[in-house]
Scaffold this motif. Sequence first.
Motif, PDB file in Angstrom:
ATOM      1  N   SER A 185      35.978  25.943 -93.582  1.00 20.88           N
ATOM      2  CA  SER A 185      36.602  26.243 -94.876  1.00 20.88           C
ATOM      3  C   SER A 185      36.952  27.728 -94.987  1.00 20.88           C
ATOM      4  O   SER A 185      37.995  28.090 -95.542  1.00 20.88           O
ATOM      5  CB  SER A 185      35.673  25.831 -96.012  1.00 20.88           C
ATOM      6  OG  SER A 185      34.475  26.582 -95.957  1.00 20.88           O
ATOM      7  N   LEU A 186      36.083  28.589 -94.432  1.00 22.60           N
ATOM      8  CA  LEU A 186      36.381  30.020 -94.450  1.00 22.60           C
ATOM      9  C   LEU A 186      37.622  30.329 -93.615  1.00 22.60           C
ATOM     10  O   LEU A 186      38.489  31.125 -94.028  1.00 22.60           O
ATOM     11  CB  LEU A 186      35.184  30.820 -93.934  1.00 22.60           C
ATOM     12  CG  LEU A 186      33.946  30.875 -94.846  1.00 22.60           C
ATOM     13  CD1 LEU A 186      32.830  31.661 -94.166  1.00 22.60           C
ATOM     14  CD2 LEU A 186      34.297  31.504 -96.186  1.00 22.60           C
ATOM     15  N   GLU A 187      37.699  29.715 -92.431  1.00 22.73           N
ATOM     16  CA  GLU A 187      38.870  29.949 -91.590  1.00 22.73           C
ATOM     17  C   GLU A 187      40.146  29.469 -92.263  1.00 22.73           C
ATOM     18  O   GLU A 187      41.188  30.117 -92.202  1.00 22.73           O
ATOM     19  CB  GLU A 187      38.682  29.246 -90.251  1.00 22.73           C
ATOM     20  CG  GLU A 187      37.559  29.857 -89.394  1.00 22.73           C
ATOM     21  CD  GLU A 187      37.354  29.090 -88.118  1.00 22.73           C
ATOM     22  OE1 GLU A 187      37.991  28.023 -87.967  1.00 22.73           O
ATOM     23  OE2 GLU A 187      36.555  29.545 -87.262  1.00 22.73           O
ATOM     24  N   THR A 188      40.069  28.289 -92.892  1.00 21.68           N
ATOM     25  CA  THR A 188      41.254  27.757 -93.594  1.00 21.68           C
ATOM     26  C   THR A 188      41.670  28.693 -94.722  1.00 21.68           C
ATOM     27  O   THR A 188      42.855  28.957 -94.943  1.00 21.68           O
ATOM     28  CB  THR A 188      40.948  26.361 -94.137  1.00 21.68           C
ATOM     29  OG1 THR A 188      40.552  25.514 -93.057  1.00 21.68           O
ATOM     30  CG2 THR A 188      42.161  25.769 -94.827  1.00 21.68           C
ATOM     31  N   ALA A 189      40.658  29.195 -95.465  1.00 25.64           N
ATOM     32  CA  ALA A 189      40.977  30.100 -96.576  1.00 25.64           C
ATOM     33  C   ALA A 189      41.598  31.392 -96.063  1.00 25.64           C
ATOM     34  O   ALA A 189      42.549  31.914 -96.656  1.00 25.64           O
ATOM     35  CB  ALA A 189      39.705  30.393 -97.372  1.00 25.64           C
ATOM     36  N   GLU A 190      41.072  31.921 -94.943  1.00 23.98           N
ATOM     37  CA  GLU A 190      41.636  33.145 -94.393  1.00 23.98           C
ATOM     38  C   GLU A 190      43.071  32.917 -93.913  1.00 23.98           C
ATOM     39  O   GLU A 190      43.960  33.767 -94.115  1.00 23.98           O
ATOM     40  CB  GLU A 190      40.766  33.637 -93.243  1.00 23.98           C
ATOM     41  CG  GLU A 190      39.398  34.159 -93.685  1.00 23.98           C
ATOM     42  CD  GLU A 190      38.552  34.577 -92.500  1.00 23.98           C
ATOM     43  OE1 GLU A 190      39.028  34.398 -91.365  1.00 23.98           O
ATOM     44  OE2 GLU A 190      37.416  35.069 -92.718  1.00 23.98           O
ATOM     45  N   ALA A 191      43.315  31.774 -93.279  1.00 22.44           N
ATOM     46  CA  ALA A 191      44.679  31.466 -92.833  1.00 22.44           C
ATOM     47  C   ALA A 191      45.630  31.346 -94.019  1.00 22.44           C
ATOM     48  O   ALA A 191      46.785  31.796 -93.968  1.00 22.44           O
ATOM     49  CB  ALA A 191      44.673  30.179 -92.008  1.00 22.44           C
ATOM     50  N   GLN A 192      45.157  30.715 -95.078  1.00 24.34           N
ATOM     51  CA  GLN A 192      45.991  30.577 -96.260  1.00 24.34           C
ATOM     52  C   GLN A 192      46.313  31.950 -96.862  1.00 24.34           C
ATOM     53  O   GLN A 192      47.449  32.199 -97.304  1.00 24.34           O
ATOM     54  CB  GLN A 192      45.261  29.700 -97.296  1.00 24.34           C
ATOM     55  CG  GLN A 192      46.050  29.455 -98.572  1.00 24.34           C
ATOM     56  CD  GLN A 192      47.279  28.610 -98.308  1.00 24.34           C
ATOM     57  OE1 GLN A 192      47.326  27.860 -97.331  1.00 24.34           O
ATOM     58  NE2 GLN A 192      48.284  28.730 -99.159  1.00 24.34           N
ATOM     59  N   ILE A 193      45.300  32.840 -96.869  1.00 21.80           N
ATOM     60  CA  ILE A 193      45.529  34.176 -97.420  1.00 21.80           C
ATOM     61  C   ILE A 193      46.559  34.936 -96.577  1.00 21.80           C
ATOM     62  O   ILE A 193      47.459  35.613 -97.111  1.00 21.80           O
ATOM     63  CB  ILE A 193      44.212  34.944 -97.494  1.00 21.80           C
ATOM     64  CG1 ILE A 193      43.284  34.308 -98.551  1.00 21.80           C
ATOM     65  CG2 ILE A 193      44.442  36.415 -97.805  1.00 21.80           C
ATOM     66  CD1 ILE A 193      41.898  34.886 -98.572  1.00 21.80           C
TER      67      ILE A 193
END
Length: 357
Positions: free
Chosen positions: A267-275
Motif C-alpha cells: 500500500s505504501l508503494e502504491t501510494a508513493e507511485a500515485q504521488i
Amino acid sequence: MNYPVIAEHILATVQGTWWSRRRRRDGVPPLPPGAVYVFRVGGNYRTFSEGMVFDPSHPDVLDATSVSLVDTRARLVDVERTLPSVSEADNFTLRASFTCQVTDPTVVARQGVIDVTVPLRAYLMGDCDLPRVSAGHRVEEINAVRTEAGHRMTAYSAIVPPRVAGMSIEFVSAEVHASQELRDWEQKLRDERRSWELQRGQRDFETQDALRIAELLSHGSDHVDAFGIARKEIDVTEVASRIHRITEEESSRRHKAETGERAHTQSLETAEAQIRREMLLTLLRQAAGSDYVDYHQMLDQVLRETGGHSAPGIGAAADPARMVESGQTRPGRAAAARDGSRAPEGGFVKDEDDLVD
C-alpha cells in the motif's frame, strides 16, 4: 507437712476379762512403710522396732497411753524465705533445700516434730545478714542474687548448722526466685517475643519462596514446566499439549503479522507511485501552459523525482523528442526554421526578434 511424725493417737486403757487372762490391744493404726511405732508408757517413750512383728499383747503396747507414727526415711525438705530488693514493690524468694532423716524416733516423738519445716524456717530467719545480699539489687538482677545467696547459705550452714533434736539435717542448695507477678510478666514478654520471632521467620520464609519462584519464572515457562514435572505437580502430556497449542498460535500470529506487513508495504508503494504520477502530471500541465519550456531540464527534474524510473501513464511525456514536438508552433519559430536559423542554445528563445538579429 506431716514429717517426721506422721500421726499421733491416744490409746484407751485395755481392760481384762474374767474368761481370759491374756489381753491384747485393738485399734492400733496401721504402720506405713518406712515408719515405726513409738509408744508412750507412763512418762517414757519406747520404740517398737520396724523389723519386729507387731504383737498387740506386748506389755508396752498394752500399757501405752498414746502412740506416734514416726517416718525414719531420708527426705528432701524445701523451706522458703522472702528477701527484699531495691524496690519496695518487688521481693525475692529464697528456697533452701535440706536433707532430713530421723536418727532417734523416741526423741522426735517426745518433741512432737510434726512439721520439720517449722524449725528449719526459724533457722533461715536466724540469719540476719541474709537480706543484705539482695537488698542492693533490682529484680532484674536475679542471677547475681542467686550467686551471692548461695555463697551466704553455704557459709552460714557451715558455721551454724541446722539442728533438730533426734534428726540429722544437712544444707543442700539454695535457689532464688522472683515474685509471681514478675514471673508472669517475663513469661508474657517471652511469649510475645517468640510470637514475633515466629512471624518474622514466616515472613522470611515467604520472602525466600517469592525470590525462588521469581528466579524460577525468570528462566521461562519451559523451566517452570520442568520443575512442576519433577515435583509431580504437572502432567507431561498436559505440558506437551500446551506447548503444541502455543507453537501453533505463535505460527499463526507470525503469519498474520507477515501478511499484514507485506500488505502495508504494497500500500505504501502504491501510494508513493500515485504521488509521483500526480506530481508529474502537475508538472506537465504547468509546462503545457508555459510559452517557453526547457524540456531537457524538465526531463532531468522528472527523472530526479522518480528516481530514474518513468511513472505509469507518463511514458510518452518522458520522451524528449515528443516533448519538443508537442504543442503549437509559433510563427516566429516557423520563420526561423525557413530562414535556416538555429535556435539559441538552451532549447528556446526569449523573443522572436532574436531570430531576426
